[in-house]
Design a protein around this motif. Structure first.
Motif: not given
Length: 112
Positions: A32-52
């Motif tokens: 869970a932590s390794s996926r959630f802390t991979d910030l540049p990948q967040m936009s792949r699963w968060s509908p609101w984020l364009n980029s990190v």
């Protein structure tokens, strides 16, 4: 099944809004932590984020968000946590926000 229903609470104090969520997850705290802390990948699963984007190796990040056509951006200091596993952040410019996410093990292959 009720096993995966989130428990949430919200409170407001002055201009701050606090949201707390507890959600059982069917994988380890390390995953869970390794996926959630991979910030540049967040936009792949968060509908609101364009980029990190990481701006330096010390945890400075730039966030771009789009909610109903309204764009927001901010820079934040982010720190990966080890025990419990997770991440905390606080914006240093742009949209003011701060928070933390912690993953606590409930067994070898699950966490909250």
């Amino acid at each position: 099944s009720d096993d995966y229903l989130a428990k949430t609470s919200t409170s407001t104090s002055g201009r701050d809004i606090a949201v707390s969520v507890s959600l059982p997850l069917p994988f380890s705290d390390a995953i869970a932590s390794s996926r959630f802390t991979d910030l540049p990948q967040m936009s792949r699963w968060s509908p609101w984020l364009n980029s990190v984007t990481y701006l330096d190796s010390a945890g400075l990040t730039e966030w771009n968000l789009n909610v109903r056509g309204v764009k927001f951006s901010w820079r934040a200091r982010s720190e990966v946590l080890e025990n419990p596993k997770g991440i905390k952040w606080e914006s240093i410019s742009g949209l003011k926000n701060r928070g933390f996410v912690e993953f606590e093990p409930t067994s070898d292959d699950s966490c909250v």
